[in-house]
Design a protein around this motif. Structure first.
Motif, mmCIF file in Angstrom:
data_model
loop_
_atom_site.group_PDB
_atom_site.id
_atom_site.type_symbol
_atom_site.label_atom_id
_atom_site.label_comp_id
_atom_site.label_asym_id
_atom_site.label_seq_id
_atom_site.Cartn_x
_atom_site.Cartn_y
_atom_site.Cartn_z
ATOM 1 N N ALA A 163 0.827 -1.206 0.000
ATOM 2 C CA ALA A 163 0.000 0.000 0.000
ATOM 3 C C ALA A 163 0.862 1.257 0.000
ATOM 4 O O ALA A 163 0.554 2.235 -0.700
ATOM 5 N N VAL A 164 1.960 1.247 0.772
ATOM 6 C CA VAL A 164 2.851 2.409 0.821
ATOM 7 C C VAL A 164 3.496 2.645 -0.539
ATOM 8 O O VAL A 164 3.590 3.776 -1.024
ATOM 9 N N THR A 165 3.967 1.570 -1.175
ATOM 10 C CA THR A 165 4.625 1.706 -2.475
ATOM 11 C C THR A 165 3.668 2.269 -3.514
ATOM 12 O O THR A 165 4.001 3.196 -4.254
ATOM 13 N N ARG A 166 2.471 1.716 -3.577
ATOM 14 C CA ARG A 166 1.513 2.200 -4.575
ATOM 15 C C ARG A 166 1.020 3.603 -4.238
ATOM 16 O O ARG A 166 0.750 4.398 -5.132
ATOM 17 N N ALA A 167 0.909 3.922 -2.940
ATOM 18 C CA ALA A 167 0.529 5.287 -2.566
ATOM 19 C C ALA A 167 1.611 6.278 -2.967
ATOM 20 O O ALA A 167 1.324 7.389 -3.409
ATOM 21 N N MET A 168 2.879 5.855 -2.836
ATOM 22 C CA MET A 168 3.990 6.729 -3.215
ATOM 23 C C MET A 168 3.992 6.965 -4.715
ATOM 24 O O MET A 168 4.191 8.099 -5.177
ATOM 25 N N VAL A 169 3.742 5.903 -5.494
ATOM 26 C CA VAL A 169 3.780 6.023 -6.950
ATOM 27 C C VAL A 169 2.555 6.758 -7.465
ATOM 28 O O VAL A 169 2.660 7.763 -8.174
ATOM 29 N N TYR A 170 1.371 6.263 -7.094
ATOM 30 C CA TYR A 170 0.146 6.832 -7.639
ATOM 31 C C TYR A 170 -0.225 8.153 -6.964
ATOM 32 O O TYR A 170 -0.739 9.063 -7.615
ATOM 33 N N GLY A 171 0.041 8.254 -5.662
ATOM 34 C CA GLY A 171 -0.326 9.477 -4.963
ATOM 35 C C GLY A 171 0.690 10.578 -5.118
ATOM 36 O O GLY A 171 0.397 11.639 -5.670
ATOM 37 N N SER A 179 -2.532 23.719 -7.724
ATOM 38 C CA SER A 179 -2.793 23.367 -6.321
ATOM 39 C C SER A 179 -3.984 22.432 -6.193
ATOM 40 O O SER A 179 -4.040 21.612 -5.267
ATOM 41 N N LEU A 180 -4.938 22.538 -7.122
ATOM 42 C CA LEU A 180 -6.103 21.658 -7.089
ATOM 43 C C LEU A 180 -5.695 20.203 -7.261
ATOM 44 O O LEU A 180 -6.284 19.299 -6.654
ATOM 45 N N VAL A 181 -4.672 19.972 -8.080
ATOM 46 C CA VAL A 181 -4.176 18.604 -8.282
ATOM 47 C C VAL A 181 -3.673 18.025 -6.967
ATOM 48 O O VAL A 181 -3.935 16.862 -6.635
ATOM 49 N N ASP A 182 -2.963 18.845 -6.190
ATOM 50 C CA ASP A 182 -2.395 18.377 -4.933
ATOM 51 C C ASP A 182 -3.476 18.152 -3.883
ATOM 52 O O ASP A 182 -3.384 17.223 -3.077
ATOM 53 N N ASN A 183 -4.500 18.992 -3.877
ATOM 54 C CA ASN A 183 -5.521 18.928 -2.833
ATOM 55 C C ASN A 183 -6.681 18.004 -3.166
ATOM 56 O O ASN A 183 -7.411 17.577 -2.263
ATOM 57 N N VAL A 184 -6.882 17.702 -4.458
ATOM 58 C CA VAL A 184 -8.021 16.887 -4.866
ATOM 59 C C VAL A 184 -7.576 15.572 -5.497
ATOM 60 O O VAL A 184 -8.029 14.489 -5.112
ATOM 61 N N VAL A 185 -6.662 15.650 -6.469
ATOM 62 C CA VAL A 185 -6.258 14.442 -7.194
ATOM 63 C C VAL A 185 -5.456 13.511 -6.298
ATOM 64 O O VAL A 185 -5.660 12.293 -6.316
ATOM 65 N N ARG A 186 -4.547 14.069 -5.493
ATOM 66 C CA ARG A 186 -3.728 13.209 -4.624
ATOM 67 C C ARG A 186 -4.593 12.375 -3.679
ATOM 68 O O ARG A 186 -4.405 11.153 -3.581
ATOM 69 N N PRO A 187 -5.558 12.986 -2.925
ATOM 70 C CA PRO A 187 -6.402 12.145 -2.061
ATOM 71 C C PRO A 187 -7.172 11.082 -2.832
ATOM 72 O O PRO A 187 -7.398 9.983 -2.318
#
Length: 370
Positions: free
Chosen positions: A217-225, A299-307
């Motif tokens: 989960a950490v690896t995929r969160a790092m890559v995708y998130g 900034s929207l990418v960081d606040n919306v897409v990342r989650p």
């Protein structure tokens, strides 16, 4: 009558364990020396195979249980997806770095006390300049020369760093071929390798399952998130530079993607100064556009897409990402951008698991004592 099993004396067990430990250390050192020349391609092959493993399982099932065909298709797909875009991006990046450094050199050569960078025209700066001149014997010309030279060297260092991090990810042609060769076997036999590693870990099965699930989960969160979010933000900044006719959009897009991994400043360290430059050139419309584009869209990418990308996966702490990215990049190269945070997250997970086991043991003792 069956004889009870003979228990080895403590002294014999000590020497046996010492011999086993020394043997493992020697073999481990020898193994590291063997794989060290192609450690980079090996780590990339393991990393990509790990990301592709869920797709490999589904594809192998569609191919009626033929993992070798699935591994071959995914290896070819990796070659097509990586080599073409990376080659084009590498050529464009190198060309734009040269153009950007030439622009900086021209600016330095054309610097005069009467142009737009003459800080003496600003009243509140004038007092500070007078103090520097009277106290430290530093005049405006020296200060401007130092600023422009420092800007040039900083820009050159940033371009070199980001070039190594993003464009030099694969390395030489030989390294890429080795990575592709090893990738096939890691995709095909990765499941068995993971199962063997799980059996060797001296831990309860429930804790092992939790540990491996957390690591995945950490690896995929790092890559995708984190990784994919930084990539999208870098692309958006590069598009903004292209629309505003600013120089070297690819270079600054790559720099923005790298800065997006930082826990403070982020891409604002790129589009913010760009807006100031546009305003200094009198292009107020484009300066406002850059501010709106950066403050809202990027900034929207960081606040919306990342989650959205991290949803359902383990979130990676900001400090973990920051230390892991910088330390991993220095230690392992481009793969360290992802490997560093994952290693730190694994260490944190191991500490937490140990604490949970200790708390469980204390609770069990408390219940048995009652």
């Amino acid at each position: 009558m069956t004889q009870p099993p003979r228990v080895a004396p403590v002294k014999d067990r000590f020497y046996a364990r010492t011999f086993a430990l020394v043997t493992c250390l020697v073999l481990g050192l020898a193994l590291f020396k063997i794989v060290q020349p192609f450690l980079g391609p090996l780590l990339w092959a393991i990393f990509i195979a790990f990301l592709l493993y869920p797709l490999h399982v589904r594809l192998a099932a569609r191919l009626r249980g033929k993992p070798q065909w699935s591994a071959a298709l995914l290896t070819v797909l990796t070659f097509v997806v990586i080599i073409g875009p990376l080659t084009a991006l590498s050529a464009a990046f190198a060309a734009q770095v040269g153009d950007l450094l030439q622009i900086v050199q021209d600016k330095v050569a054309g610097q005069t006390t009467g142009n737009v960078l003459n800080l003496a025209n600003v009243p509140w700066v004038r007092q500070g300049l007078d103090w520097l001149n009277n106290t430290l014997d530093i005049d405006l010309a020296q200060l401007q020369s130092w600023i422009t030279q420092a800007s040039k060297e900083t820009l050159q260092s940033l371009a070199s760093l980001t070039g190594k991090a993003f464009i030099g990810a694969i390395g030489t042609v030989v390294g890429f071929v080795l990575m592709e060769f090893m990738l096939f076997f890691f995709i095909r036999d990765g499941g068995e390798m993971i199962q063997t590693a799980r059996e060797l870990i001296p831990m309860a099965e429930t804790h092992k399952a939790k540990l491996f699930d957390h690591l995945a989960a950490v690896t995929r969160a790092m890559v995708y998130g984190t990784g994919l979010t930084a990539l999208i933000q870098g692309v958006l900044v590069g598009i903004a530079f292209l629309l505003a006719s600013l120089p070297s959009p690819i270079v600054f897009g790559v720099i923005a993607a790298l800065f997006a991994l930082l826990p403070f400043g982020g891409t604002g360290l790129v589009w913010g100064p760009a807006a100031i430059v546009l305003a200094a050139q009198g292009r107020w419309g484009w300066a406002i556009f850059m501010l709106i584009w950066g403050a809202i869209l990027v900034s929207l990418v960081d606040n919306v897409v990342r989650p959205m990308l991290v949803s359902g996966r383990a979130n990676v702490g900001t400090l973990t990402v920051f230390i892991g990215v910088l330390g991993g990049l220095a230690a392992f190269g481009a793969i360290g951008l992802f490997l560093g945070p994952v290693v730190l997250a694994l260490i944190i997970a191991l500490v937490r698991f140990r604490l949970e086991m200790r708390r469980a043991e204390v609770a069990a003792k408390a219940l048995s004592a009652e």
